[in-house]
Design an enzyme around this catalytic site. Structure first.
Site, PDB file in Angstrom:
ATOM      1  N   HIS A   1      50.269  31.996  10.481  1.00 10.23           N
ATOM      2  CA  HIS A   1      50.700  32.839   9.362  1.00 10.23           C
ATOM      3  C   HIS A   1      51.551  34.002   9.842  1.00 10.23           C
ATOM      4  O   HIS A   1      51.745  34.974   9.126  1.00 10.23           O
ATOM      5  CB  HIS A   1      49.472  33.342   8.600  1.00 10.23           C
TER       6      HIS A   1
ATOM      7  N   GLU B   1      54.782  38.735  35.468  1.00 16.41           N
ATOM      8  CA  GLU B   1      54.884  39.582  36.653  1.00 16.41           C
ATOM      9  C   GLU B   1      55.101  38.695  37.886  1.00 16.41           C
ATOM     10  O   GLU B   1      55.726  39.109  38.852  1.00 16.41           O
ATOM     11  CB  GLU B   1      53.610  40.440  36.816  1.00 16.41           C
TER      12      GLU B   1
ATOM     13  N   GLY C   1      46.856  42.170  42.470  1.00 13.10           N
ATOM     14  CA  GLY C   1      46.240  42.849  41.321  1.00 13.10           C
ATOM     15  C   GLY C   1      45.995  41.900  40.155  1.00 13.10           C
ATOM     16  O   GLY C   1      44.922  41.907  39.534  1.00 13.10           O
ATOM     17  N   ARG C   2      46.979  41.055  39.838  1.00  9.55           N
ATOM     18  CA  ARG C   2      46.826  40.176  38.671  1.00  9.55           C
ATOM     19  C   ARG C   2      45.954  38.953  38.964  1.00  9.55           C
ATOM     20  O   ARG C   2      45.801  38.076  38.116  1.00  9.55           O
ATOM     21  CB  ARG C   2      48.194  39.785  38.112  1.00  9.55           C
TER      22      ARG C   2
ATOM     23  N   LYS D   1      43.207  48.799  42.191  1.00  4.18           N
ATOM     24  CA  LYS D   1      43.314  48.278  43.557  1.00  4.18           C
ATOM     25  C   LYS D   1      43.919  49.339  44.467  1.00  4.18           C
ATOM     26  O   LYS D   1      43.405  49.623  45.535  1.00  4.18           O
ATOM     27  CB  LYS D   1      44.161  47.004  43.563  1.00  4.18           C
TER      28      LYS D   1
ATOM     29  N   LYS E   1      58.511  53.112  37.629  1.00  2.00           N
ATOM     30  CA  LYS E   1      57.439  54.073  37.963  1.00  2.00           C
ATOM     31  C   LYS E   1      58.046  55.273  38.679  1.00  2.00           C
ATOM     32  O   LYS E   1      57.677  56.421  38.424  1.00  2.00           O
ATOM     33  CB  LYS E   1      56.419  53.428  38.915  1.00  2.00           C
TER      34      LYS E   1
ATOM     35  N   GLU F   1      48.373  56.052  35.376  1.00  2.00           N
ATOM     36  CA  GLU F   1      47.625  55.925  34.124  1.00  2.00           C
ATOM     37  C   GLU F   1      46.122  56.039  34.392  1.00  2.00           C
ATOM     38  O   GLU F   1      45.401  56.779  33.718  1.00  2.00           O
ATOM     39  CB  GLU F   1      47.882  54.554  33.470  1.00  2.00           C
TER      40      GLU F   1
HETATM   41  O1  F6P Z   1      52.022  46.687  36.734  1.00  5.11           O
HETATM   42  C1  F6P Z   1      52.121  46.826  38.111  1.00  5.11           C
HETATM   43  C2  F6P Z   1      50.787  46.765  38.752  1.00  5.11           C
HETATM   44  O2  F6P Z   1      51.028  47.035  40.089  1.00  5.11           O
HETATM   45  C3  F6P Z   1      50.060  45.430  38.555  1.00  5.11           C
HETATM   46  O3  F6P Z   1      50.467  44.440  39.428  1.00  5.11           O
HETATM   47  C4  F6P Z   1      48.646  45.839  38.738  1.00  5.11           C
HETATM   48  O4  F6P Z   1      47.782  44.883  38.215  1.00  5.11           O
HETATM   49  C5  F6P Z   1      48.624  47.143  37.969  1.00  5.11           C
HETATM   50  O5  F6P Z   1      49.864  47.743  38.265  1.00  5.11           O
HETATM   51  C6  F6P Z   1      47.485  48.075  38.304  1.00  5.11           C
HETATM   52  O6  F6P Z   1      47.467  48.421  39.653  1.00  5.11           O
HETATM   53  P1  F6P Z   1      46.192  49.067  40.324  1.00  5.11           P
HETATM   54  O7  F6P Z   1      45.079  48.101  40.236  1.00  5.11           O
HETATM   55  O8  F6P Z   1      46.595  49.340  41.732  1.00  5.11           O
HETATM   56  O9  F6P Z   1      45.871  50.333  39.573  1.00  5.11           O
END
Ligand code: F6P
Length: 538
Positions: A367, A336, A250-251, A192, A495, A198
């Site tokens: 189990h 979150e 995002g979530r 987003k 972060k 990452e």
């Molecule tokens: O973990 C933090 C977060 O901001 C989440 O809310 C989000 O889903 C994820 O990182 C990924 O963010 P983006 O879609 O901006 O890469």
């Protein structure tokens, strides 16, 4: 651009803290006064796509009334209307959380247009049999929903091989690309913000991998973001970029083009079905009276379990192996969103808020950790989820699966007294002394809270409804606790620290006089962190 929240307006609006409300005191007292209702008539709500059985939760008429009064005192009707109307309910980030608009039958024109563009793009890729391999790179909300849908509906295999890469750990991208033919691989970058370290770093590795094979990386990349200009600057061609909007959290974003990989893997029809199920649940949430409203009842039960009975965790037990990814999906959605301890006015909430969410599909879970649920000192409420009808052809397997689910739930609710356990031991031929001793090991406390959620079968519609059920349950708990369920400030701090430590770990960065690295001295690390920066540098 996000504008800053309107602090003076907020201050004028101040709601009393939850624990100052007489409605809270009544609710908590009513919850403490009741036990499980397991022996009454089953307490069911038939919602779109799912039936929820509340018989395993505390319930009484007094608690029901107190719940309604509490919701009224927290302005629930107004808050729900604001959510569904796309108002700025994400107070600390001053923006809407309008995921419901992405699946509404009358979605905004820009949503419909982007969806049509993505569907056409997928149709043309399918028609040309383009890309036998998909590597979906994204993390958190840009990952879990896609993994869930692909594993739920692609469990028997897909004509396109799908891999997911989320972690910054280089092994993840190495494994994600290993053995694939770069000429026949589409890399989908879902972010987003298009700033997530990452995702961008893994994207770089994928780009190098394509280039090293002589493939034009531009042609084999697609991106989904709320900031298309960032993806263009990164090198993705405009025609391969699909957008979402800042007003989607995002979530909560799997209802958007973030699910491009889902569409390429298991079809745009699956997405349409999921949206239809979610929209039907939205309508139920908007219209059903509190006592017959599945997400609202689940939220009230969640508040009883967490804030009154003190359960620190919630176990998710899907009795369907296709739903293994539901656990991390709900984990992110819930933790979150509800992992906050101050209310909208910045005051401590005063009661424990969001639980730790964990789980595993049954029967594997039985189990692994069910022993702890049955006889451990803490235990946890459990959400059991099952499908009435299976999609395989072995009815005996399905009967056994259903039986296990019902049996575990019954044991958790019913428990076993010392007398029952002792009688059992005596029947097995133990002498009275040994029966007394062994019965103490075999008794179960019982009375463990649970929901049983039954889907007629796993379909896009029922999965969409199930996910919306959880989304709204989380929202209502946020309203009761008075917190912002749509921000995630806590994640940001780590972060920022990581950026400084990454520099300090670089071999080019000289150590500072305090043993830390020069570029990172301002961070003022503790002695142990400084020690490990020096040890791990290189
Ligand atoms: O973990 C933090 C977060 O901001 C989440 O809310 C989000 O889903 C994820 O990182 C990924 O963010 P983006 O879609 O901006 O890469």
């Amino acid at each position: 651009m996000t504008s800053m929240p309107d602090v003076p307006a907020l201050a004028a609006d101040r709601a009393p803290p939850l624990t100052d409300l007489p409605e809270w005191a009544h609710f908590a007292a009513a919850a403490r006064a009741c036990t499980l209702q397991a022996n009454g008539v089953p307490d069911l709500i038939e919602a779109p796509g799912v039936t929820v059985d509340f018989s395993g939760q505390r319930h009484s008429d007094a608690l029901g009334q107190a719940g309604r009064a509490l919701l009224e005192a927290r302005g629930f009707d107004v808050q729900r209307a604001r959510l569904l109307a796309g108002e700025a309910v994400n107070i600390t980030e001053a923006r809407p959380a309008w995921h419901t608009a992405l699946r509404a039958p009358d979605a905004p024109p820009e949503v419909l247009a982007e969806r049509a563009r993505m569907d056409a793009w997928v149709r043309s890729a399918d028609a040309e049999r383009r890309w036998s391999n998909l590597v979906h790179i994204g993390i958190g909300g840009s990952d879990w929903g896609v993994r869930l849908a692909v594993s739920a509906f692609g469990y028997t295999g897909l004509w396109r091989q799908v891999r997911f890469v989320a972690n910054i750990d280089g092994h993840a991208i190495e494994g994600g690309l290993a053995g694939l033919d770069p000429r026949d691989t589409l890399i989908v970058l879902a972010s987003k913000s298009f700033t997530t370290a990452e995702t961008l770093q893994n994207g770089e590795r994928a780009r190098e991998w394509l280039a090293a094979a002589g493939v034009d990386p531009r042609a084999n990349f697609a991106a989904i973001t709320a900031y298309p200009e960032r993806a263009v600057a990164w090198g993705v061609p405009e025609g391969n970029i699909f957008r979402l909007w800042d007003w989607v959290g995002g979530r909560f974003s799997l209802w958007s083009a973030v699910s491009l990989t889902t569409a390429l893997a298991v079809s745009t029809d699956v997405l349409a079905g999921m949206r239809a199920g979610a929209a039907a649940m939205d309508q139920h949430f908007a219209e059903a009276p509190v006592g017959a409203n599945a997400p609202v009842r689940m939220a009230l039960a969640g508040v009883v379990n967490r804030s009154v009975l003190g359960h620190g965790s919630l176990n998710i037990a899907p009795y369907d192996s296709r739903l293994a990814q539901l656990v991390p999906y709900i984990q992110q959605l819930d933790m979150e969103s509800l992992g906050k301890s101050v209310d909208l006015d910045g005051r401590p909430v005063g009661v424990p808020t969001g639980p730790a969410v964990w789980g595993m599909p049954g029967t594997d879970a039985q189990h692994t950790f069910f022993q702890w649920l049955h006889q451990g000192s803490d235990g946890a409420p459990v959400d059991f989820i099952l499908c009435r009808t299976a999609d395989h052809h072995w009815p005996a397997h399905h009967r056994a699966l259903l039986a296990n689910c019902l049996a575990q739930r019954e044991a958790l609710m019913r428990g076993k007294t010392f007398e029952q356990a002792r009688a059992e031991c005596l029947r097995e031929g133990l002498d009275p002394v040994r029966a007394d001793w062994l019965a103490r090991h075999r008794m179960h406390p019982g009375g463990r809270s649970n929901h049983l959620i039954v889907l007629p079968r796993l379909s896009p519609y029922t999965l969409g409804a199930l996910l919306a059920l959880y989304e709204h349950r989380v929202f209502v708990q946020g309203v009761i606790w008075g917190i912002d369920p749509f921000d995630q400030w806590g994640v940001e701090y780590g972060k920022i620290l990581a950026r400084g430590i990454v520099e300090a770990l670089s071999p080019e960065t000289p150590p500072g006089p305090d043993g830390g690295a020069a570029r990172d001295r301002g961070a003022g690390h503790d002695a142990s962190t400084r020690h490990w920066i020096e040890q791990l540098k290189g």
